[in-house]
Design an enzyme around this catalytic site. Structure first.
Site, PDB file in Angstrom:
ATOM      1  N   ASP A  13       0.829  -1.206   0.000  1.00  0.00           N
ATOM      2  CA  ASP A  13       0.000   0.000   0.000  1.00  0.00           C
ATOM      3  C   ASP A  13       0.863   1.255   0.000  1.00  0.00           C
ATOM      4  O   ASP A  13       0.576   2.229  -0.705  1.00  0.00           O
ATOM      5  CB  ASP A  13      -0.926   0.016   1.223  1.00  0.00           C
ATOM      6  N   VAL A  14       1.908   1.260   0.815  1.00  0.00           N
ATOM      7  CA  VAL A  14       2.784   2.434   0.892  1.00  0.00           C
ATOM      8  C   VAL A  14       3.490   2.654  -0.445  1.00  0.00           C
ATOM      9  O   VAL A  14       3.566   3.788  -0.944  1.00  0.00           O
ATOM     10  CB  VAL A  14       3.797   2.275   2.034  1.00  0.00           C
TER      11      VAL A  14
END
Length: 389
Positions: free
Chosen positions: A169-170
């Site tokens: 996600d990051v």
């Protein structure tokens, strides 16, 4: 209004959970006016607790939502949908991570908005793209598994492991941020808005870098090596007398210095270990010689001696120790934001990007659900209408 390199840029943030909110928070840190559109129930991560901060709010939500305004728009209600559309038509950037087809159902897709807002930069974040993978759920753990990351993470003789944070996600949030900034630059040149598409699987596969390139070049997938490196040795963690440390030997000079510091100078002349290629080939024999030597002293003592010998090494820190270590190096990596009206505070990692001429600003804590409902409509109405380039 805010100051900053992105001052005057309005972002309609329809995203939830992590990848999209991470990207929009970074935009907000550099001055963009980010309006977070939430359902009446709010972003899912508001309910992901414990842990909570001093105000009782989810620290997960707080990690990626500072510097934003929160407004509630029930897209299933006509008035909520009309309000959301007004905001989208006034925005420079729209970010969304709904399942493909959802924004189209509400008339908030790129093509529906483009006529009224030709300069709009429309960023869609998906798990597996908008084609055959459109229906697949985009959860970080799932992508770590099917994207190969778990297959190369964990002990060599153990089970596949996920990374200890939602890394995919990051990474995807960083890709979205880069894409949005590129699209803003393109609009500066042409006056036209762009569509930005990023997906979790593509972001992960690109981030596998050397592991991906070796697979594509040889046709063989790499195996798990625990904390060791597939192409460098010794480049891994070891147990000292009291705790673990990492040694990251990157060349033959460093290995010779490492062996001398351990009182094993003959290792660097041993044909099995004289070059990095040989050390990689004989990594198990090498580790068997290094482990007992390192176990004789505490990790901090080794780190001090190896640092003096210019051999990269460090303690395996906890997260709290990592922040303390950063502070000891003079790095200002923690920020506390304060709501001036209520005194509510939030303590978070600071933006890692530093611009000397236009630094980031950590202005306000993550918003309460619907905190800015009364004021946002006036702000939208006051924004000049956009015209076609």
């Amino acid at each position: 209004m805010t100051d900053g390199i992105l001052s005057g840029v309005r972002v309609a943030d329809f995203s939830r959970v992590l990848a999209g909110p991470y990207a929009t928070m970074m935009l907000a840190d550099f001055g963009a006016d980010v309006v977070k559109i939430e359902s009446p129930a709010g972003d899912d991560t508001r309910a992901w607790r414990p842990p909570v901060d001093d105000a009782g709010e989810s620290t997960y939500f707080g990690a990626v939502n500072r510097n934003k305004r929160s407004v509630v728009c029930d897209l299933a209600a006509p008035e909520g949908l009309a309000a959301a559309r007004s905001l989208a038509e006034s925005a420079d950037v729209l970010v969304e991570n709904f399942r493909p087809g959802v924004m189209e159902r509400f008339g908030l897709d790129e093509q529906s908005l483009r006529a009224a807002n030709p300069g709009l930069i429309y960023c869609s974040i998906t798990g597996f793209g908008r084609e055959a993978g459109a229906a697949l759920p985009g959860y970080d753990l799932l992508v770590q598994a099917v994207g190969g990351l778990m297959s190369i993470t964990g002990p060599a003789d153990g089970e596949p492991s996920k990374v200890g944070v939602a890394l995919v996600d990051v990474l995807t949030g960083q890709s979205a941020l880069a894409g949005i900034l590129l699209a803003l630059r393109e609009r500066d040149r042409t006056g036209r808005g762009s569509r930005v598409d990023v997906d979790l699987l593509g972001s992960l596969l690109a981030a596998l870098t050397n592991q991906a390139s070796s697979t594509l070049a040889t046709g063989r997938s790499p195996a798990r090596l625990g904390n060791a490196h597939p192409s460098i040795a010794p480049y891994e963690s070891f147990r000292a007398a009291d705790r673990e440390l990492v040694v990251a030997v990157g060349n033959d000079r460093q290995f010779a210095a490492f062996a001398a510091a351990l009182g094993l100078p003959g290792l660097s002349a041993d044909p099995r270990f004289a070059t990095n290629e040989e050390r990689v080939r004989n990594r198990h024999e090498l580790r068997a010689l290094l482990e007992p030597a390192l176990a004789r002293r505490d990790a901090a003592d080794w780190v001090a001696d190896l640092g003096a010998a210019r051999v990269p090494s460090g303690l395996v820190n906890s997260v709290a120790e990592a922040f303390a270590f950063a502070a000891s190096l003079g790095l200002d990596l923690v920020t506390t934001t304060v709501d001036q009206a209520t005194g509510r505070t939030s303590r978070q990692p600071a933006t890692p990007i530093h611009l000397d001429t236009a630094p980031a600003a950590h202005r306000t804590p993550p918003p309460l659900l619907g905190e800015h409902d009364p004021a946002w409509a006036d702000a939208v109405a006051a924004r000049p209408e956009r015209t076609a380039p």
